[in-house]
Enzyme design. Structure first.
Site, PDB file in Angstrom:
ATOM      1  N   ASP A 340       0.848  -1.186   0.000  1.00 32.29           N
ATOM      2  CA  ASP A 340       0.000   0.000   0.000  1.00 32.29           C
ATOM      3  C   ASP A 340       0.892   1.247   0.000  1.00 32.29           C
ATOM      4  O   ASP A 340       1.471   1.559   1.020  1.00 32.29           O
ATOM      5  CB  ASP A 340      -0.960  -0.002   1.199  1.00 32.29           C
ATOM      6  CG  ASP A 340      -0.297  -0.388   2.520  1.00 32.29           C
ATOM      7  OD1 ASP A 340       0.773  -1.023   2.509  1.00 32.29           O
ATOM      8  OD2 ASP A 340      -0.863  -0.056   3.564  1.00 32.29           O
ATOM      9  N   GLU A 543      12.826   1.935   6.895  1.00 31.34           N
ATOM     10  CA  GLU A 543      11.750   1.082   6.388  1.00 31.34           C
ATOM     11  C   GLU A 543      11.960   0.705   4.922  1.00 31.34           C
ATOM     12  O   GLU A 543      11.635  -0.402   4.501  1.00 31.34           O
ATOM     13  CB  GLU A 543      10.429   1.836   6.552  1.00 31.34           C
ATOM     14  CG  GLU A 543       9.208   1.123   6.042  1.00 31.34           C
ATOM     15  CD  GLU A 543       8.001   2.043   5.981  1.00 31.34           C
ATOM     16  OE1 GLU A 543       6.895   1.537   6.143  1.00 31.34           O
ATOM     17  OE2 GLU A 543       8.173   3.252   5.756  1.00 31.34           O
TER      18      GLU A 543
END
Length: 590
Positions: A340, A543
Site C-alpha cells: 500500500d 523502512e
C-alpha cells in the site's frame, strides 16, 4: 359472514404480499452482505475516528499523522469522554482551537504507545554465541552487533491496563512480549513478523521468535485469521499469510515438535480463511478445468480508521455513494496486500481512484498460500498427522498447476498478476481464463514465486527467470526496485523493500545453481551496502530505500520514512548469516 371472510381474504393476501416482500428483501440483503461483507468496528474506534477528523480540521494537513489519534487510549469510560468531546466549542468548519483540543486530550486521553511497556527480551545477550560465523570483517561485525542490539529497542509488552480494560484501548491484549517495526508502527504487524523472526533466529533469540508466533496464533483463535496488525481497527483484514513460514523456520532451528503440534490447528484455520468466502476465486481454463486461487478482499467499505482523513480526501471527487464505498474497500484490500500503495493495483497508473485490488489475482499471495500448503504438509508429517500431510501435498499440487496455468507468462519468463475483469465484485463463481487478462507490466512480485520450492527446484525455470530478471530493469545499483513506474507511491520505483530483496535472493540460493547463487550474493551485497551507508548517515535502520543510489532513503506514500526497523534489521542479519563478509570486501558505497 361473507363480508367477514372477504376481509380475511384481503388481509391474508396483503399479509402474504408483505411477507413475500420482506423475505425477498432479507434474501437480497443477505446476498448483498455475502457479496460485500463488512466487519463492524468497535465504538472506541468510531469515536477516535471523529477525534482524528476534528484534529485534522484544527491542525491542518502539514505533518499531520492520522494514525496517531486512533492509537490513543482513554483515561475514562467512552461515554464520559464522548460527552466531554461533544461539549467542546467548535468553529463553523468543525475545528476546535489548538489550546482547547490539547487540553481535552491531556485530560481524557493517554498518549499513543503509552499502553506498551519497554522490555528486554529474556534471550537477548549483547553478543550471542555463534553469531554470524561467516562475517570476518571487524567493521561489518561491529555494525551487525549494533543492528542486533535493536531487538532490545523494539521489544515491548502490552501493559496490564490493556488486559484489564480492553474497551479503553485500540491496542489488542496479546499474551506475550512483542517486537514492533518502529516509529509510528507501535504494534505488531503480520507479514513484518516473518522477517523479524528471520533476524531473531540469526541473533539466536529462539524464545522471542516463538513468542511472536504464539501471539499471532492467539489472533487466529480470536478472529479466525491473523489481523493486519494488533489493533482493533485492523480486524477487518489480514496481511500476506506467512505464519506457516515462521513456524517452519523456527522448527528447522530448534526441532520443537510441541510448537508444531500446538500450531497446526491455527494453520488449518488460516488456510481455510484464505480459501473460502470472498478470498476464493475459481478460474476455468480452455479444457474446462477449474483452478482455485485467492485474492485480497477486506471486509470493509469505509475510510480506514488509521488513514481516515487521507482516504476521505482521495475519495472526495467520487460522487456516487456505492462507487465511493467500493473505493474504500479497494483501499483496505490494498492495505491487506502489504503493497500500500502501488500502480500494480491501479487500472490507470495516473489515477489513484482506479485502485482495483479486489479485481486482481496476485502472484505473490498465491505463492505464499502455496508455501503454506507445502509447510503444513511438511509440519503435519513431523508430528505424525499423515492424512493431513497428504491432503496438503495434493492441495499444493493443485495450486502449482493453477499458478502455471493462470500466472506464468512464457514470453516474459515471469509470473504475472491476473485481472478478473470488471465484474469481479459480483457474486460470480467461475471466471473464464483469458490470456489477455494477464498484467504484463513488470513488478518485483513477478519474481516472488522463485522463493517457493516447487518453482526454484526446476533448473530450467530458474534459468529462464534469471534471464528475465537480468533484463527486467528492476535491479539497480542499490538493490531491487519494486516496479518500473515512478508514481510517487511507496511501493513503486525507485523504492526497494527488505522483504522483496530477501525472497528473490533466497529463491535464487535455494535453486542450488552456481550462477543463481552468484546473482543472489551480488544483490545481497548491494542491499547491505545501502543499508550500511544510510545507517552511517542517520544512525538508524530505515523502512525502505531508494535503490537508484547507495545509501539513499526511500520516500513517497502517505507518511514520512520510518525508522526502526523490524524487517530491515532482520533481512540484513539473514543476508550476513547466509553470505558472510570477508575481511577484504569493501563495505562503503562503490
Amino acid at each position: 359472514m361473507e363480508v367477514f371472510l372477504s376481509y380475511n381474504l384481503i388481509f391474508y393476501s396483503l399479509f402474504s404480499c408483505f411477507l413475500f416482500f420482506f423475505v425477498s428483501s432479507m434474501a437480497v440483503t443477505e446476498a448483498s452482505s455475502q457479496c460485500s461483507p463488512v466487519k463492524p468496528t468497535t465504538p472506541l474506534v468510531t469515536f477516535l475516528d471523529r477525534l482524528q477528523e476534528t484534529a485534522f480540521k484544527t491542525y491542518g494537513n502539514s505533518d499531520f499523522d492520522p494514525k496517531l489519534y486512533v492509537d490513543l487510549s482513554l483515561k475514562f469510560n467512552l461515554s464520559d469522554t464522548e460527552e466531554a468531546f461533544k461539549k467542546l466549542p467548535r468553529s463553523e468548519n468543525g475545528s476546535v482551537s489548538v489550546e482547547i483540543l490539547e487540553g481535552f486530550m491531556g485530560e481524557y486521553m493517554r498518549g499513543a504507545g503509552e499502553d506498551l511497556v519497554e522490555v528486554v527480551p529474556e534471550d537477548y545477550v549483547p553478543e550471542p554465541t555463534g553469531f554470524l560465523p561467516k562475517v570476518e570483517s571487524p567493521e561489518v561485525r561491529a555494525w551487525a552487533l549494533e543492528v542486533h542490539s535493536l531487538w532490545k529497542n523494539l521489544s515491548r509488552k502490552v501493559s496490564n491496563g490493556v488486559r484489564d480494560r480492553p474497551d479503553l484501548h485500540t491496542l489488542l491484549p496479546l499474551p506475550n512480549p512483542v517486537v514492533i517495526p518502529g516509529s509510528r508502527f507501535r504494534e505488531v504487524y503480520y507479514w513484518d513478523s516473518y522477517w523479524v523472526i528471520r533476524g531473531l533466529l540469526a541473533s539466536k533469540m529462539h524464545e522471542t521468535a516463538k513468542a511472536i508466533v504464539a501471539n499471532l496464533i492467539s489472533l487466529i483463535d480470536e478472529y479466525g485469521y491473523v489481523l493486519n496488525g494488533a489493533r482493533a481497527y485492523y480486524s477487518n483484514r489480514s496481511q500476506p499469510p506467512l505464519l506457516s513460514s515462521m513456524i517452519y523456520e523456527i522448527y528447522k532451528r530448534t526441532g520443537d515438535k510441541e510448537m508444531v503440534r500446538k500450531s497446526l490447528p491455527a494453520l488449518l484455520k488460516e488456510h481455510q480463511f484464505w480459501n473460502s468466502g470472498k478470498h476464493k476465486m475459481t478460474i476455468q481454463d480452455d479444457q474446462a478445468c477449474n483452478h482455485t486461487l485467492s485474492r485480497y478482499y477486506a471486509m470493509w467499505d469505509k475510510p480506514r480508521p488509521e488513514s481516515s482523513t487521507n482516504d476521505k480526501e482521495s475519495a472526495s471527487k467520487i460522487l456516487d455513494a456505492s462507487e465511493k464505498q467500493q473505493f474504500y474497500r479497494e483501499l483496505a484490500s490494498t492495505a491487506e496486500s502489504g503493497w500500500d500503495f502501488s500502480t500494480r493495483w491501479m487500472r490507470n497508473s495516473s489515477d489513484f481512484t482506479t485502485l482495483a485490488t479486489t479485481s486482481i489475482l496476485p502472484v505473490d499471495l498465491n505463492a505464499f498460500i502455496l508455501k503454506m500448503e507445502l509447510d503444513i504438509a511438511s509440519l503435519a508429517k513431523v508430528i505424525g498427522e499423515n492424512t493431513i500431510s497428504e491432503r496438503f501435498v495434493e492441495a499444493s499440487q493443485g495450486r502449482k498447476k493453477a499458478m502455471d496455468s493462470v500466472f506464468w507468462n512464457a514470453k516474459m519468463g515471469q509470473w504475472v498478476d491476473y485481472w478478473l475483469g470488471d465484474n469481479s465484485t459480483s457474486c460470480k463463481e467461475v471466471h473464464k481464463l483469458e490470456a489477455s487478462n494477464q498484467n504484463e507490466n513488470v513488478f518485483a512480485s513477478n519474481f516472488v514465486p522463485l522463493w517457493i520450492e516447487l518453482f526454484n527446484s526446476d533448473a530450467s525455470v530458474v534459468e529462464k527467470v534469471m534471464e528475465s530478471f537480468q533484463s527486467s530493469g528492476l535491479l539497480c545499483s542499490a538493490g531491487i526496485a519494486t516496479s518500473l513506474t515512478n508514481s510517487g507511491q511507496q511501493w513503486d520505483f525507485p523504492n526497494g523493500w527488505a522483504p522483496i530483496q530477501h525472497m528473490i535472493v533466497e529463491g535464487l540460493v535455494r535453486s542450488g545453481l552456481k550462477e543463481a547463487r552468484l546473482m543472489a550474493e551480488d544483490i545481497a551485497m548491494r542491499w547491505i551496502r545501502t543499508n550500511y551507508a544510510a545507517y552511517k548517515n542517520t544512525s538508524t535502520m530505515l523502512e525502505k530505500y531508494d535503490v537508484e543510489e547507495c545509501g539513499k532513503i526511500g520516500g513517497g506514500g502517505e507518511y514520512i520514512p520510518q525508522t526502526g526497523f523490524g524487517w530491515t534489521n532482520g533481512v540484513v542479519l539473514a543476508f550476513l548469516e547466509e553470505f558472510g563478509w570477508t575481511k577484504d570486501q569493501k563495505l562503503d558505497c562503490q
